[in-house]
Motif scaffolding. Structure first.
Motif, mmCIF file in Angstrom:
data_model
loop_
_atom_site.group_PDB
_atom_site.id
_atom_site.type_symbol
_atom_site.label_atom_id
_atom_site.label_comp_id
_atom_site.label_asym_id
_atom_site.label_seq_id
_atom_site.Cartn_x
_atom_site.Cartn_y
_atom_site.Cartn_z
ATOM 1 N N PHE A 11 0.814 -1.216 0.000
ATOM 2 C CA PHE A 11 0.000 0.000 0.000
ATOM 3 C C PHE A 11 0.847 1.266 0.000
ATOM 4 O O PHE A 11 0.337 2.355 -0.280
ATOM 5 C CB PHE A 11 -0.943 0.008 1.206
ATOM 6 C CG PHE A 11 -2.235 -0.714 0.959
ATOM 7 C CD1 PHE A 11 -3.289 -0.092 0.315
ATOM 8 C CD2 PHE A 11 -2.392 -2.033 1.348
ATOM 9 C CE1 PHE A 11 -4.489 -0.748 0.076
ATOM 10 C CE2 PHE A 11 -3.582 -2.705 1.115
ATOM 11 C CZ PHE A 11 -4.637 -2.064 0.478
ATOM 12 N N ARG A 51 -7.795 -1.908 3.771
ATOM 13 C CA ARG A 51 -6.362 -1.630 3.891
ATOM 14 C C ARG A 51 -5.838 -2.075 5.256
ATOM 15 O O ARG A 51 -4.789 -2.726 5.352
ATOM 16 C CB ARG A 51 -6.103 -0.131 3.688
ATOM 17 C CG ARG A 51 -4.643 0.300 3.826
ATOM 18 C CD ARG A 51 -4.533 1.812 3.660
ATOM 19 N NE ARG A 51 -3.157 2.245 3.709
ATOM 20 C CZ ARG A 51 -2.482 2.522 4.820
ATOM 21 N NH1 ARG A 51 -3.092 2.388 6.005
ATOM 22 N NH2 ARG A 51 -1.220 2.926 4.770
ATOM 23 N N LYS A 72 -6.508 1.376 -2.341
ATOM 24 C CA LYS A 72 -5.351 2.277 -2.221
ATOM 25 C C LYS A 72 -5.673 3.637 -2.850
ATOM 26 O O LYS A 72 -5.354 4.693 -2.266
ATOM 27 C CB LYS A 72 -4.128 1.670 -2.901
ATOM 28 C CG LYS A 72 -2.934 2.632 -2.966
ATOM 29 C CD LYS A 72 -1.735 2.000 -3.637
ATOM 30 C CE LYS A 72 -0.651 3.053 -3.889
ATOM 31 N NZ LYS A 72 -0.203 3.744 -2.672
ATOM 32 N N ASP A 76 -5.542 6.918 -0.571
ATOM 33 C CA ASP A 76 -4.561 7.965 -0.859
ATOM 34 C C ASP A 76 -5.219 9.297 -1.202
ATOM 35 O O ASP A 76 -4.643 10.367 -0.952
ATOM 36 C CB ASP A 76 -3.653 7.536 -2.014
ATOM 37 C CG ASP A 76 -2.656 6.463 -1.606
ATOM 38 O OD1 ASP A 76 -2.688 6.040 -0.437
ATOM 39 O OD2 ASP A 76 -1.858 6.034 -2.457
#
Length: 327
Positions: A11, A51, A72, A76
């Protein structure tokens, strides 16, 4: 990203090579995609949960690479890299295109009167202050008093610059240069807004790490470097739309139909700003690496006391340290 059957998904891997501009552009285009603004909180929370479970080796059976990749992307784009907290929608970089499109289009359309000029500069700097606060280094929090002072100073700087330039240009130049008043005000205000919103980073320094992400110490020089890069990127982000559109509008207004149909001007400029920002948000964010590097020799020269603290706390002080410059 290197991934094969049997290997674990990383990740922290930015997918594209962050040492190259093209790699950074692709990554930021991926996480600043305006369509991410329409992803609901439930989906974002599920991405963060997946995650977390994956990092604990407890992911649901049958979890695919595509599911991890999408998790991801959502994480993010919507969660702060320092705290892991969900950022407000309006402060995320994925909202820069729609938010900036509307505000920039308005600034370029309604600048001829002082009240309109001041109002839209205030709206823009309020938006910028929110974005800057959201994307600050979260390990250097601002007090309510500091936050209020930063906001008032930045908005005042934008309005004063705009009014001063407008009054100066009205007396000395033609209408084309007057169209650049909003951009000049935005550029000047960014030089005030961002440092003030992140003043504690300059005062206290930011954490710096070695290549293995082990904390080495703190540095105010690192904070100044990171914030300077962010200022440049933010000005660059809005520059094409705010510098090219005035020329385009000046030419188009020579056309009789366009000149007489004033109602079409604001929507046209707004959509054009959106087209510029769709490209310029990732283009500007990718100019400098997110993981910014700084030579410790620079820290030794400019912050001898901080460098000595690093020497005491570490067996070996690396030649180069790294830190998150923010966005």
């Amino acid at each position: 990203m290197t991934y094969s059957a049997g290997s674990r998904f990383d990740f922290d891997d930015p997918i594209w090579d962050q040492r190259t501009y093209i790699g950074r552009f692709k990554y930021f285009a991926w996480i600043t995609d305006p369509r991410l603004c329409f992803v609901g909180d439930k989906c974002l929370d599920q991405a963060k949960n997946l995650r977390t479970l994956y990092l604990q080796n407890r992911e649901p059976p049958g979890t695919t690479h595509d599911q991890l990749l999408y998790a991801k992307k959502l994480y993010d784009s919507a969660f702060h890299p320092d705290t892991g907290d969900k950022m407000n929608l309006f402060g995320r970089m994925s909202f820069q295109m729609p938010g900036g499109m509307i505000i920039t289009g308005a600034m370029l359309s309604w600048y001829r009167t002082v009240p309109a000029l001041v109002f839209w500069q205030w709206v823009n700097q309020s938006f910028n202050a929110f974005v800057n606060y959201t994307n600050r280094n979260a390990k250097s929090p601002l007090t309510v008093k500091q936050l209020g002072a930063a906001y008032l100073t930045a908005t005042s700087a934008a309005c004063i610059t705009a009014m001063g330039l407008k009054n100066y240009l009205i007396k000395r130049t033609g209408p084309l240069l007057q169209r650049y008043v909003p951009f000049a005000a935005v550029a000047a205000a960014n030089c005030v807004n961002i440092p003030l919103m992140r003043q504690n980073e300059i005062i206290n320094g930011v954490d710096v790490f070695d290549e293995n992400d082990k904390k080495v110490g703190e540095s105010r020089v690192a904070a100044v470097k990171g914030i300077s890069q962010v200022i440049f990127s933010r000005i660059l982000m809005c520059a094409p739309g705010m510098t090219l559109l005035p020329i385009v509008m000046e030419r188009l207004e020579q056309n009789c139909w366009f000149r007489t149909n004033q109602w079409f001007h604001a929507p046209f400029q707004t959509m054009a700003c959106g087209g510029f920002l769709l490209f310029m948000v990732p283009a500007a964010c990718g100019v400098f690496p997110q993981r910014c590097a700084l030579k410790t020799s620079t820290i030794k020269r400019l912050e001898e006391e901080r460098y000595n603290e690093m020497v005491k706390a570490n067996k070996h002080v690396p030649e180069i340290v790294y830190f998150n410059k923010g966005l």
